[in-house]
Design a protein around this motif. Structure first.
Motif: not given
Length: 853
Positions: A196, A200, A216
């Motif tokens: 993730q 990002e 995140y």
């Protein structure tokens, strides 16, 4: 009660340091925090019973008297234990390698040094105290070093970490276990967070560096964000990664970098965090993720150190040659000025580069009379003043070239070579020095540091320069010493024009006398105030053969500075009114002063003048500087040229070295550079020579009455030859009667026995009367005499023996002249030194009692 503690989220360096500290403080109890990194938890799952840990509930906290903190200097990083400790009631010892922080505790003893791992400091103490280490302990300590230095790849790694690891290898450190435990495998949840964060990631570029900020949010607390950030740095190829993750109610920030241009600590301190320049973390409690991310972006500029640019490291001014220059002439120019390449310019436009390699190929084929335009490299890759070192490095690698011309307004203003870049990349001190803001004008420093009469005279010179409309500069060691804040009234002036004519202008304006040195275009102006100023025409020197005196041509200031010995001595200050005090520093001497580096200006410097090697050593010991690696290598390669110098030139340099500097360090350094070996001294004598010089220095320091008699440079110079067993090797340098007698004295003293059998001060007179003080001190500095104090006492007294009786007195008393007079007067001296006789009357009584007339 003594306790040993470290920070929460205990990593391998902290764990290793806890156990190492226990070996140094065997009576102390080790209290390990409840929170550890995942690799440490895995390790302790297997090995916990091996360690002698004390649970916190077993500690009577009010009875704790001594706290040994390892891998942190802050009580706040101890977690909940902070509340149980009152620093005002504790004797605190700190072992740490992190940069100082505002939350550091006031410690009674601090062992805080910039090594790669804290356990290195503790291992060094164990080595010193000869504390044995088991194979298991060596492996744990190795884990601490390997993980905190990134297997010796992090910028914070030092030679001391390698030495500590070498000690551990000798104690059977298990590298297989270290490799297995140091490489932590992510759990599925941690791997998902890494994925993730990779998606990002926001990328930024600044001054040739790549930055990533990734944020995140997850609902649960997940350990090992630092390990996840490490892996994100690896897979992204960025120079710096900052992860911002909200877990439950708190926002966690972790930074990782792999460039020396990055320092994360200022950013993390904005959030009350800390760590190393390339690794650290912070926690913001009960905060909104977006707010923290925005704040991180606003402060991201704090982590970037100023870029090193072409303007910082380029060589300037640039010598350029036209395309019709013959190959052989270009070769002569390269030799004369020490360059290995030239920009080729036609009608003001850069059209190519000619290198020494190009010339060698052309000469090999007998084409020395051909023009260089046929063999130059065309369409050269160029850079600007603001090009960063990272961009330069990439250009040199991508284009497989060795130099980059620096352009401004279409003209070459400097050149950066592969060597320039390597020097910066391999010298942390030099890099740091280049990044510091430069001083541009020293007028205020001149006024503050120079004596009033000196400053007033420079002001007068400025006025004359304005009237004569000629550029005038203050040059040499005085400029260097203004930066170092050292007194120096040796004033040298260089003129871009006719120095002799300018000296005559000064005499006409202010009086005094001028002494002219026509051959060199120089003059000495003796000011009415008795100050003496050397006035020189800006010139360039070149050497037809090594170690010879130079030929001279008039030139510009920059060329004049280029002929000097070292970058730190190649600065000038403008003296013309409009630019008074402006610094001219084409070779970055200011940066080398900050980094405490001695660096030659070109590779043939020591070949042309080997005495520069001796000056380099003198500056090393005087200023506590060091030669950079290239300069030291050039010194070693050129040392054999020292034998080509005249004895007089060597002696003059030695007088300066041993008069002003630290003799033991000087002797040791000259051994390292193979100076003594050139003249027959044995390399095996270096340790004995250093000890002897140190003892002699201490002897003079302790008994200052001898120092006031001016220690001869020769006393120290002879030491390496003395310990090589052949003082005759030093005879060619004995240019005075005193030096010759000194050599004879120390040779004779070595043959004398019975020193320690003498029990009275006066009895040394029979043994040592004919030998000089410095020869005796030289000798006893190398021996361990039980009655050394008595010898010193004899030396102090023997020059003040009153002449109570003379030969005429003996004749008056009825003694017949003869050789026995000498024996009688010697016996009298002995009695006076032993304080048996103090007046002439008692001397006469003594005479008749002991001798028959």
């Amino acid at each position: 009660m003594q306790i040993i503690m470290s920070h929460v989220n205990t990593d391998f360096d902290a764990l290793a340091s806890l156990i190492a500290a226990k070996k140094l403080y065997p009576d102390a109890r080790v209290v390990i925090p409840n929170e550890q990194t995942a690799p440490v938890r895995q390790f302790l799952t297997i090995y916990r019973d091996t360690f002698d840990f004390t649970e916190d509930h077993q500690i009577e906290w009010e009875e704790v008297t001594d706290l040994i903190l390892v891998d942190t200097a802050s009580l706040s990083r101890l977690g909940n234990y902070t509340k149980k400790l009152d620093p005002d009631k504790l004797n605190i010892t700190v072992y740490d390698h992190h940069p100082p922080g505002s939350n550091d505790v006031g410690a009674d003893a601090r062992f805080v040094e910039p090594v790669g791992a804290t356990v290195t400091l503790l291992i060094e103490e164990m080595i010193e105290q000869k504390i044995p280490v088991s194979s298991f302990e060596a492996t744990l300590f190795g884990l601490g070093i390997y993980t905190d230095t990134g297997s010796f790849t992090f910028p914070n790694t030092t030679d001391r970490d390698f030495q500590a690891a070498s000690f551990l290898m000798k104690n059977n450190m298990n590298l297989e276990i270290i490799q297995r435990l140091a490489d932590y495998k992510l759990t599925p949840d941690q791997q998902n967070l890494l994925n993730q964060l990779f998606r990002e990631a926001k990328t930024y570029y600044k001054d040739g560096l790549k930055f990533i900020v990734s944020a995140y949010q997850i609902d649960v607390y997940l350990r090992e964000l630092s390990t996840i950030t490490d892996k994100l740095l690896d897979i992204s190829g960025a120079d710096t990664v900052v992860t911002v993750v909200k877990m439950e109610k708190n926002v966690h920030i972790v930074g990782r970098g792999n460039s020396e241009r990055v320092d994360l600590t200022p950013l993390l301190r904005e959030f009350d965090g800390g760590g190393h320049p390339q690794a650290g973390s912070a926690t913001v409690r009960k905060s909104d993720l977006d707010d923290v991310v925005e704040e991180v972006k606003n402060h991201i500029k704090l982590i970037l150190k100023p870029a090193i640019t072409a303007e910082d490291i380029m060589t300037s001014p640039v010598k350029m040659i036209p395309p019709d220059t013959k190959i052989e002439e270009a070769g002569r120019l390269m030799y004369r000025y020490g360059h290995s390449g030239y920009p080729v310019v036609e009608d003001g436009k850069l059209i190519g580069i000619i290198t020494r390699r190009d010339l060698d190929k052309a000469n090999h084929h007998g084409l020395g009379h051909a023009p260089i335009k046929a063999y130059m490299s065309r369409n050269p890759v160029t850079i600007k003043l603001e090009t960063t070192i990272e961009e330069m490095q990439k250009l040199i690698i991508d284009n497989n070239i060795g130099r980059l011309p620096v352009m401004e307004n279409g003209q070459p203003v400097g050149i950066v070579t592969r060597t320039n870049i390597i020097e910066v990349l391999h010298s942390q001190k030099l890099s740091d020095g280049l990044r510091q803001p430069e001083v541009k004008n020293l007028k205020n420093e001149m006024k503050r540091q120079l004596p009033a009469r000196t400053y007033a005279m420079l002001d007068d010179i400025s006025s004359t320069a304005e009237r004569a409309d000629i550029p005038v500069y203050l040059i040499g060691g005085i400029v260097r010493d203004l930066f170092l804040e050292r007194p120096n009234e040796d004033i040298d002036i260089v003129v871009e024009g006719n120095g002799i004519e300018f000296a005559n202008h000064l005499q006409a304006d202010y009086g005094g006398r001028v002494k002219i040195h026509e051959n060199f275009g120089t003059a000495t102006w003796n000011h009415p105030s008795k100050l003496s100023i050397d006035v020189t025409s800006a010139r360039v020197e070149y050497y037809d053969r090594p170690a010879s005196l130079p030929d001279v041509e008039l030139s510009t200031l920059n060329e004049d500075l280029y002929r000097r010995d070292f970058t730190i001595n190649s600065m000038a200050l403008c003296l013309n009114p409009e630019t008074f005090g402006d610094l001219v520093d084409p070779f970055k001497g200011q940066a080398d002063l900050r980094s405490k580096t001695i660096k030659v200006l070109h590779n043939l410097s020591f070949i042309e003048d080997p005495t520069r090697i001796l000056r380099a050593v003198r500056f090393e010991t005087r200023f506590n500087f060091v030669m950079d690696k290239q300069t030291e290598s050039l010194a070693l390669n050129s040392m054999a040229r020292m034998k080509d110098l005249s004895t007089h030139r060597i002696v003059e340099e030695m007088k300066r070295m041993f008069k002003d500097e630290k003799p033991p360090e000087t002797i040791k350094r000259l051994f390292e550079l193979h100076f003594w070996q050139q003249f027959g001294a044995d390399d095996d004598s270096r340790e004995a020579s250093f000890i002897h010089a140190n003892q002699l220095d201490m002897l003079y320091e302790t008994h200052s009455q001898f120092r006031s008699n001016k220690i001869s440079w020769f006393d120290y110079f002879v030491i390496p030859f003395y310990h090589s067993g052949n003082t005759n090797l030093a005879r060619r340098f004995a240019l005075t009667r005193h030096n010759i007698k000194f050599l004879q004295d120390i040779s004779d003293l070595s043959q004398i026995d019975g020193w320690e059998q003498i029990s009275a001060v006066g009895d040394f007179q029979r043994l040592l009367k004919d030998y000089t003080d410095d020869a005796i001190l030289f000798f006893i500095a190398n021996k361990s005499f039980k009655n050394e104090d008595m010898i010193i006492s004899y030396l102090e007294k023997r020059h003040d023996i009153p002449p109570l009786l003379t030969g005429e007195d003996l004749i008056d008393q009825g003694f017949k002249p003869g050789r026995h007079f000498k024996d009688i007067l010697m016996a009298l001296d002995v009695a006076i030194l032993n304080e048996e006789i103090k007046t002439k009357e008692t001397a006469l009584d003594w005479l008749h009692k002991h001798f028959d007339s």
